[in-house]
Motif scaffolding. Structure first.
Motif, PDB file in Angstrom:
ATOM      1  N   LEU A 166       0.763  -1.312   0.039  1.00  0.00           N
ATOM      2  CA  LEU A 166       0.004  -0.018  -0.031  1.00  0.00           C
ATOM      3  C   LEU A 166       0.832   1.189   0.130  1.00  0.00           C
ATOM      4  O   LEU A 166       2.080   1.196   0.452  1.00  0.00           O
ATOM      5  CB  LEU A 166      -0.963  -0.103   1.391  1.00  0.00           C
ATOM      6  N   PRO A 167       0.615   2.267  -0.645  1.00  0.00           N
ATOM      7  CA  PRO A 167       1.155   3.283  -0.531  1.00  0.00           C
ATOM      8  C   PRO A 167       1.129   4.214   0.634  1.00  0.00           C
ATOM      9  O   PRO A 167       0.249   3.962   1.517  1.00  0.00           O
ATOM     10  CB  PRO A 167       0.489   4.385  -1.805  1.00  0.00           C
ATOM     11  N   ASN A 168       2.302   4.928   1.157  1.00  0.00           N
ATOM     12  CA  ASN A 168       2.224   5.616   2.242  1.00  0.00           C
ATOM     13  C   ASN A 168       1.204   6.679   2.612  1.00  0.00           C
ATOM     14  O   ASN A 168       0.513   6.946   3.670  1.00  0.00           O
ATOM     15  CB  ASN A 168       3.722   6.215   2.779  1.00  0.00           C
ATOM     16  N   VAL A 169       0.906   7.311   1.343  1.00  0.00           N
ATOM     17  CA  VAL A 169       0.091   8.493   1.356  1.00  0.00           C
ATOM     18  C   VAL A 169      -1.416   8.105   0.703  1.00  0.00           C
ATOM     19  O   VAL A 169      -1.183   7.444  -0.432  1.00  0.00           O
ATOM     20  CB  VAL A 169       0.617   9.377   0.343  1.00  0.00           C
ATOM     21  N   PRO A 170      -2.338   8.188   1.484  1.00  0.00           N
ATOM     22  CA  PRO A 170      -3.694   7.478   1.082  1.00  0.00           C
ATOM     23  C   PRO A 170      -4.057   7.988  -0.155  1.00  0.00           C
ATOM     24  O   PRO A 170      -4.597   7.247  -1.125  1.00  0.00           O
ATOM     25  CB  PRO A 170      -4.696   7.828   2.079  1.00  0.00           C
ATOM     26  N   GLU A 171      -3.822   9.385  -0.687  1.00  0.00           N
ATOM     27  CA  GLU A 171      -4.315   9.915  -1.943  1.00  0.00           C
ATOM     28  C   GLU A 171      -3.494   9.053  -3.048  1.00  0.00           C
ATOM     29  O   GLU A 171      -4.221   8.838  -4.326  1.00  0.00           O
ATOM     30  CB  GLU A 171      -3.972  11.320  -2.054  1.00  0.00           C
ATOM     31  N   ASP A 172      -2.323   8.596  -2.985  1.00  0.00           N
ATOM     32  CA  ASP A 172      -1.617   7.888  -4.082  1.00  0.00           C
ATOM     33  C   ASP A 172      -2.361   6.479  -4.254  1.00  0.00           C
ATOM     34  O   ASP A 172      -2.199   6.142  -5.474  1.00  0.00           O
ATOM     35  CB  ASP A 172      -0.333   7.492  -3.393  1.00  0.00           C
ATOM     36  N   TYR A 173      -3.245   6.105  -3.129  1.00  0.00           N
ATOM     37  CA  TYR A 173      -3.889   4.914  -3.645  1.00  0.00           C
ATOM     38  C   TYR A 173      -4.979   5.143  -4.637  1.00  0.00           C
ATOM     39  O   TYR A 173      -5.358   4.496  -5.773  1.00  0.00           O
ATOM     40  CB  TYR A 173      -4.632   4.436  -2.354  1.00  0.00           C
ATOM     41  N   VAL A 174      -5.649   6.133  -4.576  1.00  0.00           N
ATOM     42  CA  VAL A 174      -6.634   6.630  -5.435  1.00  0.00           C
ATOM     43  C   VAL A 174      -5.840   6.832  -6.856  1.00  0.00           C
ATOM     44  O   VAL A 174      -6.519   6.489  -7.936  1.00  0.00           O
ATOM     45  CB  VAL A 174      -7.308   8.195  -5.186  1.00  0.00           C
ATOM     46  N   HIS A 175      -4.770   7.522  -6.702  1.00  0.00           N
ATOM     47  CA  HIS A 175      -4.056   7.671  -8.250  1.00  0.00           C
ATOM     48  C   HIS A 175      -3.719   6.347  -8.823  1.00  0.00           C
ATOM     49  O   HIS A 175      -3.970   6.317 -10.058  1.00  0.00           O
ATOM     50  CB  HIS A 175      -2.703   8.260  -8.107  1.00  0.00           C
ATOM     51  N   ARG A 176      -3.460   5.378  -7.947  1.00  0.00           N
ATOM     52  CA  ARG A 176      -2.821   4.126  -8.616  1.00  0.00           C
ATOM     53  C   ARG A 176      -3.998   3.250  -9.107  1.00  0.00           C
ATOM     54  O   ARG A 176      -3.776   2.896 -10.266  1.00  0.00           O
ATOM     55  CB  ARG A 176      -2.250   3.291  -7.302  1.00  0.00           C
ATOM     56  N   ILE A 177      -5.167   3.306  -8.514  1.00  0.00           N
ATOM     57  CA  ILE A 177      -6.104   2.549  -9.077  1.00  0.00           C
ATOM     58  C   ILE A 177      -7.039   3.420 -10.042  1.00  0.00           C
ATOM     59  O   ILE A 177      -7.435   2.668 -10.542  1.00  0.00           O
ATOM     60  CB  ILE A 177      -7.180   1.979  -7.731  1.00  0.00           C
TER      61      ILE A 177
END
Ligand code: AMP
Length: 422
Positions: free
Chosen positions: A317-328
């Motif tokens: 999982l990314p350290n920054v939650p917003e990066d999760y949104v970018h990734r998916i």
């Protein structure tokens, strides 16, 4: 709604119909008339929404109906890959116009860029650092810029480009149109927008910090040491192709790519330590299907544009939650479905909690049989051929669904030993 009604010229309409675009996406329908009017724009849009065409089309329209001796439009992007992709869009949409463009980024020789700029261009697509080098050497003249685009502005700030951006903006004409595109709206982005934009129109196509609905998300709890074996299992069992896997570090990307290659999966890795040529080749091979699985760090993956990318896997999982949104956001584009799978080890549970809080929903979680957390690998198990999921009859062909215990959106069927609530 059609492209004709948006006010674009015939040459652009022809190129769009040749590209197979039937109708504008929501961001295009909203943004194009505003940009044609000359308004400043603050746009919330992720990759996959058609945001590139939302600014490239009206810019090309305006460039086509005017004249200038120096470049008149500047598109700033965070990464080399994105620069190359935006430039590709400019070429595609502008193929029936006589406009000249240059793409400027670092990591490659500066002389061909100088030569290109010297011959004269109407539009520049650039990453900030290299463009600033040109400006310092006076190999680019930015005094005629009429429209400035900051694409993926949030990522440009994350990558530390704010000083370069400010310096560049300092040498642009004050009288200009500015368009700011960002997937997320943090306070620094709002501050930047406040400083740069004049009475901007705002367009937003996905609600703030929520994920697009057509992406099926799931979590598989698994021990750290078994993550690569689980990826190999999922890819083999489901016969997955075009899988983008995110890792947190460059080193981790290399290691995972090696492990998966050894598991018999055609794999490439892209990250900041790879040469530009290696990155371009890896991306081309992935797009053409020669490479089945691409391992990438967040920064390298930013802006990768592949139609209908079916699978995204978070190795961590990314350290920054917003990066999760970018990734998916890389999956399920253009209305088709995609799956985003996160492999979550015990130590990552706080990160998962943060992500679920940001999304304001729980992501369905299920354990894959044979990969229960806390269970040691079976003696003699090979990573290349993990045992099939329990309950599969001999001879029965695996399907993407049978590889997992649950269908996204449903509760897992099995609640056997070792299943940990996440
Ligand atoms: P973007 O969000 O700019 O990265 O675009 C995502 C993908 O959608 C790109 O592959 C575009 O070629 C494609 N695309 C953009 N606009 C349209 C449209 N109106 N119709 C069909 N595909 C589009």
């Amino acid at each position: 709604m059609s492209f004709q009604t948006l006010g674009l010229g015939a040459e652009l309409l022809r190129a769009l119909s040749e590209a197979g675009y039937a109708e504008p996406t929501p961001i295009q329908a909203q943004a194009i008339p505003l940009v044609l009017e000359g308004r400043d724009l603050l746009a919330a849009a992720q990759t996959g929404t058609g945001k590139t065409a939302a600014f490239v089309l009206p810019i090309l329209h305006r460039l086509a109906s005017g004249h200038g001796h120096s470049p008149r439009a500047l598109i700033l992007v965070p990464t080399r890959e994105l620069a190359a992709q935006v430039a590709e869009s400019v070429d595609t949409y502008g193929r029936h116009l006589r406009l000249r463009s240059a793409v400027i980024f670092g990591g490659v020789g500066i002389n061909p860029q100088i030569e290109r700029l010297r011959r004269g261009v109407d539009l520049i697509v650039a990453t900030p650092g290299r463009l600033l080098d040109h400006a310092k050497q006076r190999t680019v003249d930015l005094s005629g810029i009429e429209t400035l685009v900051l694409d993926e502005a949030d990522r440009m700030l994350d990558m530390g480009f704010i000083h370069d951006i400010r310096r560049l903006i300092g040498i642009l004409p004050r009288q200009r149109q500015t368009l700011l595109f960002s997937a997320t709206f943090s306070d620094p982005i709002r501050a930047l927008a406040h400083n740069l934009l004049k009475q901007p129109a705002t367009v937003e196509v996905t609600p703030r910090n929520t994920t697009a609905v057509q992406i099926a998300q799931r979590v598989h709890p698994v021990d750290k040491a078994r993550k690569s074996a689980l990826i190999a299992h999922l890819v083999h069992a489901g016969d997955w192709h075009q899988v983008l896997v995110f890792t947190r570090t460059k080193h981790g990307a290399n290691r995972l790519a090696d492990q998966l290659a050894r598991a018999g999966i055609q794999t490439a890795a892209i990250h900041g330590n790879k040469s530009q040529n290696a990155r371009t080749k890896a991306l081309a091979d992935f797009k053409s299907g020669q490479v089945r699985l691409l391992v990438a760090t967040d920064i390298a993956a930013r802006g990768i544009d592949i139609d209908r990318l079916p699978y995204v896997i978070n190795h961590e999982l990314p350290n920054v939650p917003e990066d999760y949104v970018h990734r998916i956001g890389r999956t399920g584009r253009a209305g088709s479905c995609g799956e985003a799978i996160s492999l979550v080890s015990l130590d990552e549970r706080p990160l998962l909690r943060d992500i679920q809080r940001l999304l304001r929903c729980d992501i369905p979680s299920s354990v894959i049989a044979g990969f229960e957390p806390g269970s040691a690998p079976l003696a003699g198990e090979q990573q290349t051929h993990p045992s099939p999921p329990r309950g599969r009859r001999p001879g029965q062909h695996p399907s993407p669904r049978s590889a997992s215990d649950s269908v996204p959106g449903q509760r897992p069927r099995r609640s056997g030993n070792g299943r940990r609530p996440i």
